[in-house]
Design a protein around this motif. Structure first.
Motif, PDB file in Angstrom:
ATOM      1  N   LEU A 289     -48.151 -43.438  59.559  1.00 42.74           N
ATOM      2  CA  LEU A 289     -48.522 -43.129  60.944  1.00 42.74           C
ATOM      3  C   LEU A 289     -47.677 -42.002  61.532  1.00 42.74           C
ATOM      4  CD1 LEU A 289     -49.494 -46.396  62.855  1.00 42.74           C
ATOM      5  CD2 LEU A 289     -50.912 -44.417  62.276  1.00 42.74           C
ATOM      6  N   VAL A 290     -46.396 -41.994  61.254  1.00 40.19           N
ATOM      7  CA  VAL A 290     -45.547 -40.924  61.790  1.00 40.19           C
ATOM      8  C   VAL A 290     -45.952 -39.565  61.222  1.00 40.19           C
ATOM      9  CG1 VAL A 290     -43.206 -40.012  61.905  1.00 40.19           C
ATOM     10  CG2 VAL A 290     -43.615 -42.438  62.349  1.00 40.19           C
ATOM     11  N   PRO A 291     -46.111 -39.410  59.898  1.00 41.23           N
ATOM     12  CA  PRO A 291     -46.591 -38.111  59.384  1.00 41.23           C
ATOM     13  C   PRO A 291     -47.950 -37.710  59.939  1.00 41.23           C
ATOM     14  CG  PRO A 291     -45.681 -39.431  57.592  1.00 41.23           C
ATOM     15  CD  PRO A 291     -45.734 -40.321  58.794  1.00 41.23           C
ATOM     16  N   ILE A 292     -48.836 -38.693  60.167  1.00 42.02           N
ATOM     17  CA  ILE A 292     -50.155 -38.379  60.720  1.00 42.02           C
ATOM     18  C   ILE A 292     -50.024 -37.774  62.115  1.00 42.02           C
ATOM     19  CG2 ILE A 292     -52.220 -39.477  61.690  1.00 42.02           C
ATOM     20  CD1 ILE A 292     -52.181 -41.330  59.194  1.00 42.02           C
ATOM     21  N   TRP A 293     -49.202 -38.380  62.968  1.00 43.13           N
ATOM     22  CA  TRP A 293     -49.056 -37.874  64.329  1.00 43.13           C
ATOM     23  C   TRP A 293     -48.239 -36.590  64.380  1.00 43.13           C
ATOM     24  CZ3 TRP A 293     -51.723 -38.870  68.563  1.00 43.13           C
ATOM     25  CH2 TRP A 293     -52.552 -39.989  68.548  1.00 43.13           C
ATOM     26  N   ASN A 294     -47.502 -36.305  63.327  1.00 46.00           N
ATOM     27  CA  ASN A 294     -46.758 -35.045  63.262  1.00 46.00           C
ATOM     28  C   ASN A 294     -47.553 -33.923  62.612  1.00 46.00           C
ATOM     29  OD1 ASN A 294     -44.461 -36.089  64.507  1.00 46.00           O
ATOM     30  ND2 ASN A 294     -43.514 -36.697  62.559  1.00 46.00           N
ATOM     31  N   ALA A 295     -48.761 -34.246  62.122  1.00 45.46           N
ATOM     32  CA  ALA A 295     -49.573 -33.247  61.424  1.00 45.46           C
ATOM     33  C   ALA A 295     -50.148 -32.250  62.429  1.00 45.46           C
ATOM     34  CB  ALA A 295     -50.698 -33.934  60.647  1.00 45.46           C
ATOM     35  N   ALA A 296     -49.730 -31.004  62.332  1.00 44.27           N
ATOM     36  CA  ALA A 296     -50.153 -30.000  63.309  1.00 44.27           C
ATOM     37  C   ALA A 296     -51.627 -29.632  63.175  1.00 44.27           C
ATOM     38  CB  ALA A 296     -49.284 -28.748  63.156  1.00 44.27           C
ATOM     39  N   ASP A 297     -52.173 -29.742  61.966  1.00 46.19           N
ATOM     40  CA  ASP A 297     -53.554 -29.311  61.753  1.00 46.19           C
ATOM     41  C   ASP A 297     -54.569 -30.437  61.901  1.00 46.19           C
ATOM     42  OD1 ASP A 297     -52.554 -30.573  59.531  1.00 46.19           O
ATOM     43  OD2 ASP A 297     -53.564 -29.274  58.079  1.00 46.19           O
ATOM     44  N   TRP A 298     -54.133 -31.606  62.335  1.00 55.24           N
ATOM     45  CA  TRP A 298     -55.058 -32.698  62.585  1.00 55.24           C
ATOM     46  C   TRP A 298     -55.501 -32.663  64.044  1.00 55.24           C
ATOM     47  CZ3 TRP A 298     -55.013 -38.073  60.056  1.00 55.24           C
ATOM     48  CH2 TRP A 298     -54.898 -37.960  58.669  1.00 55.24           C
ATOM     49  N   SER A 299     -56.786 -32.885  64.293  1.00 54.95           N
ATOM     50  CA  SER A 299     -57.278 -32.961  65.664  1.00 54.95           C
ATOM     51  C   SER A 299     -56.835 -34.267  66.307  1.00 54.95           C
ATOM     52  CB  SER A 299     -58.806 -32.877  65.679  1.00 54.95           C
ATOM     53  OG  SER A 299     -59.374 -34.041  65.083  1.00 54.95           O
ATOM     54  N   THR A 300     -56.866 -34.300  67.636  1.00 52.85           N
ATOM     55  CA  THR A 300     -56.525 -35.532  68.348  1.00 52.85           C
ATOM     56  C   THR A 300     -57.495 -36.648  67.981  1.00 52.85           C
ATOM     57  OG1 THR A 300     -55.634 -34.243  70.195  1.00 52.85           O
ATOM     58  CG2 THR A 300     -56.172 -36.535  70.637  1.00 52.85           C
ATOM     59  N   GLU A 301     -58.768 -36.297  67.818  1.00 56.85           N
ATOM     60  CA  GLU A 301     -59.763 -37.286  67.418  1.00 56.85           C
ATOM     61  C   GLU A 301     -59.410 -37.892  66.068  1.00 56.85           C
ATOM     62  OE1 GLU A 301     -64.562 -37.626  66.380  1.00 56.85           O
ATOM     63  OE2 GLU A 301     -63.668 -35.681  66.857  1.00 56.85           O
ATOM     64  N   ALA A 302     -59.007 -37.060  65.119  1.00 54.06           N
ATOM     65  CA  ALA A 302     -58.653 -37.551  63.786  1.00 54.06           C
ATOM     66  C   ALA A 302     -57.448 -38.476  63.853  1.00 54.06           C
ATOM     67  CB  ALA A 302     -58.383 -36.380  62.847  1.00 54.06           C
TER      68      ALA A 302
END
Length: 415
Positions: A289-302
């Motif tokens: 979860l932490v890497p997911i929320w730190n992912a700059a290229d992921w949209s907020t929806e994703a």
């Protein structure tokens, strides 16, 4: 003061369940908005790549022979196909497997019966061990009870090759024993909602969706870039999916072709399977979860949809704790508080909207039967959810605190 805290816990449980319900309302909305057509199927190029088929098994004597024979029947050039039976069994499965693999080899198929000295890493460990013995750029995975049609590999590989950034292709799962009894019918209804609504919508919205551990193909380059198979969770497939997405890869979901598998036919086996899945989701959430929320290229929806999808297993402890807390509140106050009466009405309406919104569309799309048959089956789903709430709560909480448990397989009968 103690009663106040009980009421607060009940209220928080209700609010958390409403948040999870919002995820399913999101899926229902996009199910209506997105076109159903997937367009024309991709075609295969003239120069076909090498493909490795992996079949991990552990004590599956009733299905291993069929699994090997079905893999051998897949249509693909024989000089570009390898089949690995990854056998960690300690029963007569291995004796049956020897003869099944020998038959394929006599027919000119490059098939291998691979045994390990120990079962370390369980399924993920077996898959990783198999990859070390073969360098094919594409890898199809089938659990022992899954049966693909002969054209499955060609149609699925066409979709893979048409999408150069696809880490994997997942196909829909059909259930050979889906009409055996009330339990399998209820499971099939829930699984239909998962594939025909959740998987399909998330894939077409371009947000991460799940690889279901079987009935799919991996691109080796994506697997290696993401760090390979890992066995530190019980959902090694979901873990690998999210790690590939974090590396910039994506996935493809196909309603057709489908593969045929088997559902648990007993309540205790169903509970064991669901417990493993629930613990795996929680473990993956802790890990990623932490890497997911730190992912700059992921949209907020994703980010939001992936977070709630991982957290939806919390519905079980939330429901169990909420029920117990509500009973204590009623006994303590001598009545049901007005706030909770209002909240329960909202909960009931929300539950019905989610239940029918998720399952009725899938039921119609897959042409399962008439309305009466649907209503009878749908009526049994809430009882299963409540059962899972009390069966799975302890294991989910344990997984949340980092407790490790053994991978417990679901017995298969070959139905």
């Amino acid at each position: 003061m103690l009663l106040f805290f009980v009421d607060l816990i009940v209220l928080l449980c209700l609010l958390a369940q409403f948040a999870i319900a919002g995820y399913f309302l999101y899926l229902i909305y996009w199910l209506r908005e997105l076109p159903q057509e997937q367009g024309a199927e991709a075609s295969l190029p003239d120069d076909l790549p090498r493909v490795l088929i992996q079949i991990p098994v552990y004590n599956e004597p009733l299905v291993v022979d069929r699994a090997v024979a079905t893999a051998g029947a897949l249509v693909w050039p024989r000089d570009r196909l390898t089949i690995q039976l990854l056998d960690d069994s300690n029963d007569l499965t291995s004796d049956i497997a020897v003869h099944a693999v020998a038959r394929l080899r006599r027919d000119g198929i490059d098939a291998h019966h691979i045994r390990r000295n120990d079962r370390s890493g369980f399924k993920a460990g077996a898959l990783a061990a198999g990859l070390e013995l073969n360098d094919a750029p594409y890898v199809a995975v089938f659990d022992a009870d899954f049966v693909p049609p002969p054209d499955w590999l060609g149609r699925t590989m066409a979709a893979m090759l048409a999408n150069p950034r696809a880490a994997f292709v997942q196909t829909r799962i059909e259930w050979g024993n889906g009409d055996s009894n009330w339990l399998t019918r209820a499971q099939r209804l829930m699984q239909d909602a998962h594939f025909a609504v959740e998987q399909d919508v998330r894939a077409r919205r371009g947000v991460p969706f799940q690889f279901n551990g079987t009935g799919g193909i991996w691109r080796r380059a994506a697997v290696e870039e993401a760090g390979g198979w890992s066995h530190d969770t019980l959902s090694e497939d979901l873990d690998l999916v999210l790690r590939t997405y974090l590396k910039g890869w994506t996935g493809v979901f196909l309603m057709e072709p489908h593969v045929v598998g088997e559902l648990p036919q007993k309540v205790d086996e169903f509970g064991t399977q669901q417990s493993r899945w629930s613990k795996g989701f929680v473990q993956v959430a802790r890990k990623l979860l932490v890497p997911i929320w730190n992912a700059a290229d992921w949209s907020t929806e994703a980010k939001f949809t992936t977070t709630v999808a991982l957290g939806q297993q919390l519905i079980f402890p939330l429901l169990a704790v909420g029920i117990v807390g509500l009973v204590i509140s009623i006994l303590g106050h001598g009545k049901l508080l007005g706030l909770f009466r209002f909240g329960l009405w909202l909960w009931l309406i929300g539950m019905l909207v989610v239940l029918f919104g998720m399952t009725w569309g899938a039921y119609r799309r897959l042409q399962r039967g008439d309305l009466v048959r649907y209503l009878v089956t749908a009526a049994s789903v809430p009882a299963l959810i409540v059962y899972l709430a009390f069966v799975n709560t302890a294991s989910i909480v344990g997984a949340g605190f980092g407790k490790k448990t053994e991978f417990k397989r679901t017995p298969k009968t070959g139905t």
